[in-house]
Design an enzyme around this catalytic site. Structure first.
Site, PDB file in Angstrom:
ATOM      1  N   TRP A  65      41.578  51.093  38.271  1.00 14.58           N
ATOM      2  CA  TRP A  65      41.054  49.407  38.423  1.00 14.58           C
ATOM      3  C   TRP A  65      40.585  49.481  36.889  1.00 14.58           C
ATOM      4  O   TRP A  65      40.739  49.932  35.685  1.00 14.58           O
ATOM      5  CB  TRP A  65      39.798  49.902  38.714  1.00 14.58           C
ATOM      6  CG  TRP A  65      39.069  51.428  38.919  1.00 14.58           C
ATOM      7  CD1 TRP A  65      38.872  52.265  38.403  1.00 14.58           C
ATOM      8  CD2 TRP A  65      38.150  51.266  39.473  1.00 14.58           C
ATOM      9  NE1 TRP A  65      37.929  53.537  38.672  1.00 14.58           N
ATOM     10  CE2 TRP A  65      36.850  52.811  39.093  1.00 14.58           C
ATOM     11  CE3 TRP A  65      36.759  51.140  40.786  1.00 14.58           C
ATOM     12  CZ2 TRP A  65      35.679  53.003  40.017  1.00 14.58           C
ATOM     13  CZ3 TRP A  65      35.859  51.518  41.356  1.00 14.58           C
ATOM     14  CH2 TRP A  65      35.327  52.292  41.389  1.00 14.58           C
ATOM     15  N   HIS A  73      35.089  29.536  34.396  1.00  9.54           N
ATOM     16  CA  HIS A  73      35.700  28.225  34.853  1.00  9.54           C
ATOM     17  C   HIS A  73      36.819  28.530  34.010  1.00  9.54           C
ATOM     18  O   HIS A  73      37.749  28.052  33.120  1.00  9.54           O
ATOM     19  CB  HIS A  73      35.643  26.807  34.063  1.00  9.54           C
ATOM     20  CG  HIS A  73      34.284  26.182  34.342  1.00  9.54           C
ATOM     21  ND1 HIS A  73      34.234  25.552  35.673  1.00  9.54           N
ATOM     22  CD2 HIS A  73      32.953  27.134  35.093  1.00  9.54           C
ATOM     23  CE1 HIS A  73      33.404  25.498  36.972  1.00  9.54           C
ATOM     24  NE2 HIS A  73      32.806  26.157  35.930  1.00  9.54           N
ATOM     25  N   HIS A  83      28.601  22.559  39.086  1.00 10.99           N
ATOM     26  CA  HIS A  83      28.557  22.437  37.392  1.00 10.99           C
ATOM     27  C   HIS A  83      28.161  21.747  36.509  1.00 10.99           C
ATOM     28  O   HIS A  83      28.427  21.689  35.259  1.00 10.99           O
ATOM     29  CB  HIS A  83      30.455  22.627  37.728  1.00 10.99           C
ATOM     30  CG  HIS A  83      30.878  22.235  36.294  1.00 10.99           C
ATOM     31  ND1 HIS A  83      30.987  23.292  35.858  1.00 10.99           N
ATOM     32  CD2 HIS A  83      32.808  22.277  35.718  1.00 10.99           C
ATOM     33  CE1 HIS A  83      31.858  23.319  34.441  1.00 10.99           C
ATOM     34  NE2 HIS A  83      32.541  22.727  34.443  1.00 10.99           N
TER      35      HIS A  83
HETATM   36 MN    MN Z   1      35.935  23.504  35.809  1.00 11.27          MN
END
Ligand code: MN
Length: 262
Positions: A65, A73, A83
């Site tokens: 892992w 973003h 956002h």
């Molecule tokens: Mn974005």
């Protein structure tokens, strides 16, 4: 007794027999994934990075892992209404509060790849959308509007971001078109192949960054850095775009899938 035939059992049958195919609209995510480049007065978003926690070794003999680090973003990603400042006070505006019904919707795919090949600052207008509707069908409420530009075929950060002395150059939406899609067509959101939903030069538009300003400001979503839109029909595909459930999250990378007639 055979199980009853339902829309969902038919869906499974059609997926199994290949009459409906699954198209992956997602770009690979790694340290080379381009991230939007902002002017130096603004805080930048970090690129994707990962480090191994253990890989069948002393730190974890039977398991592998990683830790990942990235901006919300980054790469193929989802824009939630929160956002943008215009969407900051809306209900259900963050990743954990978005209504899950909205994470599945039909796709209208407008192909402007030829126009973009000639002019990289190409903007989709209301008139383009109406001409597309005349040829196909009126955009139904709750549809994703996906803009096929073939921009995803650009290899490497430089070509993909396409930044000159006067800023980035990439296609997008005219402000009037965004208003039309939001308020006269009630789309779920817009999806693009470029690094963000707005055109490269959209910082100078009125309003600046109209796809963010108007879409997020009216509770709608964005999908950026999509690919394989050339494998979708103009109408008839269904998009499954389900971001991570980050509490108070503004967006997240995600795997975007489309179900489409083969
Ligand atoms: Mn974005």
């Amino acid at each position: 007794m055979p199980a009853p035939v339902t829309v969902l059992s038919l869906l499974v049958e059609e997926l199994n027999n290949g009459r409906i195919k699954v198209v992956d609209l997602t770009q690979p995510l790694d340290s080379d994934t381009p991230v939007i480049d902002l002017p130096p007065q603004f805080a930048p978003s970090p690129p994707f990075s990962k480090e191994v926690i253990s890989r069948y070794d002393d730190k974890g003999p039977a398991w592998y892992w990683n830790t990942i680090h990235l901006g919300e973003h980054t790469g193929t990603h989802f824009d939630a209404p929160a956002h943008w400042v215009t969407g900051k006070d809306l209900a259900n505006n963050t990743l954990d509060t978005i209504l899950v019904r909205k994470l599945i919707g039909p796709a209208c795919v407008i192909d402007v790849s030829k126009e973009v090949a000639r002019y990289e600052d190409f903007l989709l207008t209301r008139e383009h959308v109406q001409a597309w509707e005349g040829e196909h069908s009126k955009i139904s409420a709750g549809s994703w509007l996906l803009l096929r530009t073939d921009w995803s075929r650009r290899q490497g950060r430089e070509d993909y971001l396409n930044i000159n002395e006067d800023g980035p150059h990439s296609p997008g939406f005219h402000p009037d078109c965004v208003k039309f899609l939001a308020h006269e067509r009630d789309v779920l959101g817009v999806g693009v192949e470029t690094v963000g939903t707005d055109a490269g030069q959209a910082g100078g538009f009125d309003p600046p960054f109209p796809a963010h300003n108007i879409m997020q400001g009216s509770g709608r979503f964005g999908l950026a850095s999509l690919c394989n839109l050339d494998q979708l029909p103009p109408v008839g595909a269904i998009v499954i775009a389900s971001p991570l459930k980050i509490v108070d999250g503004s967006g997240s990378p995600l795997r975007v899938l489309a179900l489409t007639p083969a």
